[in-house]
Design an enzyme around this catalytic site. Sequence first.
Site, PDB file in Angstrom:
ATOM      1  N   GLY A 216       0.835  -1.211   0.000  1.00  0.00           N
ATOM      2  CA  GLY A 216       0.000   0.000   0.000  1.00  0.00           C
ATOM      3  C   GLY A 216       0.857   1.242   0.000  1.00  0.00           C
ATOM      4  O   GLY A 216       2.050   1.176  -0.305  1.00  0.00           O
ATOM      5  N   ASN A 217       0.280   2.363   0.329  1.00  0.00           N
ATOM      6  CA  ASN A 217       1.064   3.596   0.455  1.00  0.00           C
ATOM      7  C   ASN A 217       0.430   4.484   1.523  1.00  0.00           C
ATOM      8  O   ASN A 217      -0.611   4.160   2.077  1.00  0.00           O
ATOM      9  CB  ASN A 217       1.194   4.301  -0.898  1.00  0.00           C
ATOM     10  CG  ASN A 217      -0.156   4.676  -1.471  1.00  0.00           C
ATOM     11  OD1 ASN A 217      -0.884   5.467  -0.883  1.00  0.00           O
ATOM     12  ND2 ASN A 217      -0.511   4.094  -2.613  1.00  0.00           N
ATOM     13  N   HIS A 218       1.064   5.626   1.779  1.00  0.00           N
ATOM     14  CA  HIS A 218       0.655   6.470   2.915  1.00  0.00           C
ATOM     15  C   HIS A 218      -0.486   7.430   2.602  1.00  0.00           C
ATOM     16  O   HIS A 218      -0.783   8.298   3.420  1.00  0.00           O
ATOM     17  CB  HIS A 218       1.855   7.271   3.421  1.00  0.00           C
ATOM     18  CG  HIS A 218       2.891   6.426   4.073  1.00  0.00           C
ATOM     19  ND1 HIS A 218       2.625   5.671   5.187  1.00  0.00           N
ATOM     20  CD2 HIS A 218       4.187   6.198   3.756  1.00  0.00           C
ATOM     21  CE1 HIS A 218       3.714   5.024   5.541  1.00  0.00           C
ATOM     22  NE2 HIS A 218       4.677   5.323   4.677  1.00  0.00           N
ATOM     23  N   ALA A 284      -3.890   7.720  -4.928  1.00  0.00           N
ATOM     24  CA  ALA A 284      -2.511   7.259  -5.100  1.00  0.00           C
ATOM     25  C   ALA A 284      -2.593   5.787  -5.514  1.00  0.00           C
ATOM     26  O   ALA A 284      -2.502   4.885  -4.677  1.00  0.00           O
ATOM     27  CB  ALA A 284      -1.743   7.422  -3.801  1.00  0.00           C
TER      28      ALA A 284
END
Length: 406
Positions: A216-218, A284
Amino acid sequence: MELSGKKILIGVCGSIAAYKITLLVRTLVKEGAEVRLVMTEAASDFIPALTLGVLSKNPVLSQFTEEKNGIWNNHVELGAWADVYLIAPVTANTLGKMAHGICDNLLLAVYLSAKCPVYFAPAMDLDMHNHPSTRANIKTLESYGNRLIPAEAGELASGLIGEGRMAEPKKLHEVLVAHLREHSQKKSEEIAFTGKKVLVTAGPTYEAIDPVRFIGNHSSGKMGFALADELANAGADVTLITGPTNLQATHSNIEVVSILSAEEMLHACMERFPGQDIVIMSAAVADYTPIEVAPNKIKKKGAALSIELKPTVDILKELGTLKKEHQVLVGFALETENEIEHAKGKLERKNLDLIVLNSLKDEGAGFGGDQNKVTIIGKDNNIVEYKLKPKAAVARDIANAISELL
Ligand code: CTP
């Protein structure tokens, strides 16, 4: 002239600071605003109505009726006329009356019937300003939606030094202009977006590795949710396709579609794209996803582990190839070097109308936080750099840039 057509009502109370209002009235009139004034009786001990009348080019009112010529000064009409009502200086006496609904003069009657936003700028001596009842009255007025322009610290008429001076005319002017500017931006947005179908994507995507792990990402989703809110408030029908976040959309004009992976986001976007007027890809989306998802939890074996990844479909690029003449497509770019050049490249490659650039070099901007600092680039090469501001304000800037294309 920036203020032409703007209607500003100013209420003046009996304080030595009343003389400063002359400067404000003069500037506002010079800038094209229509200014009307109401005064309390005590105010005329400090500043003659004639001075304010000449400067504003309008009669200054203080009584409900003018017996000599049989005129009734209609407080409801005045309150409905104004785009904004500034009460400055406001004394402890008038503050108290406003907070408790007392209506024994025209200024207060106009306040109680005003339909527009009301600003108030207190002016009084240090101890009066610090008194718990004054503090409570200010709080009460703010809780009713009135907007405080706080008193400043400095030398007071009594000779005491401390908080209680009315904000300077320059400050009052700044607040009024900012309010009116935002208001007209909002109005033009409402005209542009009412009834428009807008698709916004938000948040991260999760790319499964096995049943319990993912890449995943932030991304927090805050920027996308702020955009959805701004556009729904401006009258658009918003579909918000979002990856996992802790946020909730509350506006009734926002339909939320929750997805997990880049592939799910692709399908959700493709299905809805033909019916949209505007699409903003602020999600994102993962650029890579595991080639295979392990059916069971991968057990640790002590040795190094490699996970082979394949590129995901670039959703924005796909939409760019399908885009029809009437559709507006907006992308985001998060860059770390040669920001403008890279963002422009994406704008062209993906056939976008606008790209919103975030630079990771900008402190406080980007993922997670409540603020963002963006540069908006148009396909006509128009580049506008904005200051660091709350994401809701950034959303307004983006919406404004889009409304100029409609
Ligand atoms: N985007 C998308 N689908 C993807 C990846 C990104 O629609 N699979 C969208 C994002 O929502 C964003 C824009 O593309 O609006 C920019 O994404 P970014 O990953 O920065 O651009 P890339 O073209 O992938 O370039 P790079 O990763 O090399 O910076």
